[in-house]
Design an enzyme around this catalytic site. Structure first.
Site, PDB file in Angstrom:
ATOM      1  N   GLU A 268     103.031  57.325  -6.258  1.00  0.00           N
ATOM      2  CA  GLU A 268     102.763  55.881  -6.246  1.00  0.00           C
ATOM      3  C   GLU A 268     102.054  55.495  -7.534  1.00  0.00           C
ATOM      4  O   GLU A 268     101.125  56.183  -7.965  1.00  0.00           O
ATOM      5  CB  GLU A 268     101.839  55.463  -5.085  1.00  0.00           C
ATOM      6  CG  GLU A 268     102.440  55.411  -3.718  1.00  0.00           C
ATOM      7  CD  GLU A 268     101.418  54.897  -2.686  1.00  0.00           C
ATOM      8  OE1 GLU A 268     100.454  54.202  -3.087  1.00  0.00           O
ATOM      9  OE2 GLU A 268     101.586  55.198  -1.497  1.00  0.00           O
TER      10      GLU A 268
ATOM     11  N   GLU B  27      96.598  44.151  -1.998  1.00  0.00           N
ATOM     12  CA  GLU B  27      97.405  45.068  -1.183  1.00  0.00           C
ATOM     13  C   GLU B  27      98.730  44.438  -0.748  1.00  0.00           C
ATOM     14  O   GLU B  27      99.698  45.145  -0.488  1.00  0.00           O
ATOM     15  CB  GLU B  27      96.614  45.509   0.053  1.00  0.00           C
ATOM     16  CG  GLU B  27      95.512  46.500  -0.243  1.00  0.00           C
ATOM     17  CD  GLU B  27      96.065  47.830  -0.729  1.00  0.00           C
ATOM     18  OE1 GLU B  27      97.006  48.348  -0.099  1.00  0.00           O
ATOM     19  OE2 GLU B  27      95.573  48.343  -1.744  1.00  0.00           O
TER      20      GLU B  27
ATOM     21  N   LYS C 295     100.050  43.997   5.277  1.00  0.00           N
ATOM     22  CA  LYS C 295      99.151  45.071   4.850  1.00  0.00           C
ATOM     23  C   LYS C 295      97.702  44.590   4.921  1.00  0.00           C
ATOM     24  O   LYS C 295      97.381  43.482   4.473  1.00  0.00           O
ATOM     25  CB  LYS C 295      99.483  45.528   3.421  1.00  0.00           C
ATOM     26  CG  LYS C 295     100.813  46.246   3.287  1.00  0.00           C
ATOM     27  CD  LYS C 295     100.850  47.103   2.044  1.00  0.00           C
ATOM     28  CE  LYS C 295      99.971  48.327   2.193  1.00  0.00           C
ATOM     29  NZ  LYS C 295     100.071  49.248   1.044  1.00  0.00           N
TER      30      LYS C 295
ATOM     31  N   GLU D  21     104.335  43.013   0.827  1.00  0.00           N
ATOM     32  CA  GLU D  21     104.275  43.278   2.268  1.00  0.00           C
ATOM     33  C   GLU D  21     103.133  42.465   2.888  1.00  0.00           C
ATOM     34  O   GLU D  21     101.959  42.770   2.676  1.00  0.00           O
ATOM     35  CB  GLU D  21     104.073  44.771   2.511  1.00  0.00           C
ATOM     36  CG  GLU D  21     105.208  45.624   1.958  1.00  0.00           C
ATOM     37  CD  GLU D  21     104.906  47.111   2.024  1.00  0.00           C
ATOM     38  OE1 GLU D  21     104.824  47.669   3.138  1.00  0.00           O
ATOM     39  OE2 GLU D  21     104.729  47.708   0.946  1.00  0.00           O
TER      40      GLU D  21
END
Length: 386
Positions: free
Chosen positions: A271, A334, A328, A325
């Site tokens: 990541e 985030e 999250k 997203e």
């Protein structure tokens, strides 16, 4: 017939793109050595079948999942995409039982292998960053049992096993040559690294220069973390010059592994990324910085660059993430690491030029057009293009 096709512009666009996508199967196109994390902690993401078209249009051939979602694996069947699939931290207790590990492989891997490429299974995620002692104790036995299950099925040469780590497992990362693991984790990391070496697997690390800049923007050079022109830093022990933080982080992990006595393990970035939006205290979380970070990183991947410490080993990276997203937890950043919004529009353009088709339901006015599409697809299938 042509007039009927043209009567619905959105349907025509979908038809044209779909035919071009299929016809591309006649031509071997080399995809980017560029992996993307496909997270799904959201309630507004497109279906996996539409995402499959998006990924193909981006010419990306590697995806990392955090689970083994059958809908995704089905959607990418007969594609050129290679998958890293995952077992969550919540599954590790079960994986300490060899029979349950064997069953998991039989249920979540075997059914898809004939159609979908799976080349790696990650066991847990950032386990040593959880402060859960039992989870840490379960990690290595789980990895061993999943690996043994692959051996039993003759898949150990086809599918590797590893686990992604937080960069926080290092106690020191600068200069890179003095990289070392935290002493309080050594009882877990030493045997894990030994196992990875034995099975010829890779060491996965989640590395985010963004965090270093966010926590100390007055001292960390923004250009240094964004791969922009800067004076860089020199490791006083090796005299190697680093013009960006990510490469220094990778070499620090290599040094930490070397300190344990292992020289044959490749470090891969499971990541990395940069948020396009953040809270007021998340310095640097902007669209412009995210575009620079991921765009510059992509160019270096295309150039097959290695780090100063490993110049002959091209960096291996999975960017985080495909979509923003919305579910999250945590700070605003985030929920804003995606290259794309859930509707398929790019958050910023780094040259991937992806296309997410809209959902199209044929109406009475274009039934003939739809039937025409079916005929062409059937013809291509008969020619063996799939």
């Amino acid at each position: 017939m042509i007039s009927l096709i043209m009567s619905n512009s959105s349907f025509f666009k979908f038809l044209l793109f779909f035919l071009l996508t299929i016809s591309a199967s006649f031509v071997q196109i080399q995809g980017l050595c560029f992996g993307i994390n496909y997270g799904q902690i959201a309630n507004n993401l497109p279906s996996p079948s539409r995402v499959a078209i998006l990924i193909k249009s981006m010419n990306v051939t590697r995806i990392k999942l955090y689970d083994a979602d059958p809908n995704v694996l089905h959607a990418f069947s007969k594609s050129n995409v290679e998958f890293v699939i995952g077992l969550g931290n919540e599954d590790l207790q079960n994986m300490t039982d060899p029979s349950k590990a064997q069953t998991w492989i039989q249920n979540h891997v075997l059914p898809y292998l004939s159609q979908t490429k799976i080349n790696c299974i990650t066991i847990g995620n950032e386990v040593f960053n959880t402060n859960d002692t039992q989870l840490m104790l379960n990690l290595l036995p789980s990895m061993q049992n999943v690996y043994n299950a692959l051996v039993n099925l003759g898949l150990d040469q086809e599918i590797s096993v590893t686990t992604p780590h937080s960069f926080n497992i290092l106690s020191n990362s600068y200069p890179p040559s003095l990289g070392s693991f935290r002493q309080d984790l050594m009882q877990y990391i030493q045997p894990l690294v030994e196992f990875i070496s034995q099975i010829n697997s890779s060491f996965f690390i989640n590395a985010y220069p963004f965090f270093a800049y966010k926590d100390n923007p007055s001292e960390v050079n923004l250009n240094y973390v964004l791969f922009e022109p800067n004076q860089g830093l020199v490791d006083p022990n090796t005299n190697l010059h680093y013009d960006n933080m990510l490469y220094a982080q990778i070499d620090a992990v290599y040094a930490a592994i070397k300190l344990l006595g292992y020289f044959n393990i490749e470090v891969r970035i499971s990541e990395t990324g940069w948020p396009s939006k953040g809270d007021t205290n998340e310095f640097g979380a902007t669209i412009q910085n995210a575009k620079l970070y991921n765009g510059n990183l992509l160019r270096r991947i295309e150039e097959k660059q290695g780090t100063p410490g490993k110049p002959l080993v091209p960096i291996d990276v999975y960017v985080f993430a495909l979509f923003n997203e919305d579910l999250k937890p945590g700070p605003t950043s985030e929920r804003n690491y995606g290259l794309y919004y859930p509707d398929g529009s790019p958050v910023y353009n780094i040259g991937l030029q992806g296309y997410l088709p809209q959902m199209v339901i044929p109406s009475k006015s274009n039934v003939l057009s739809f039937n025409f599409l079916v005929c062409i697809v059937t013809y291509l299938i008969l020619l063996g293009s799939f």
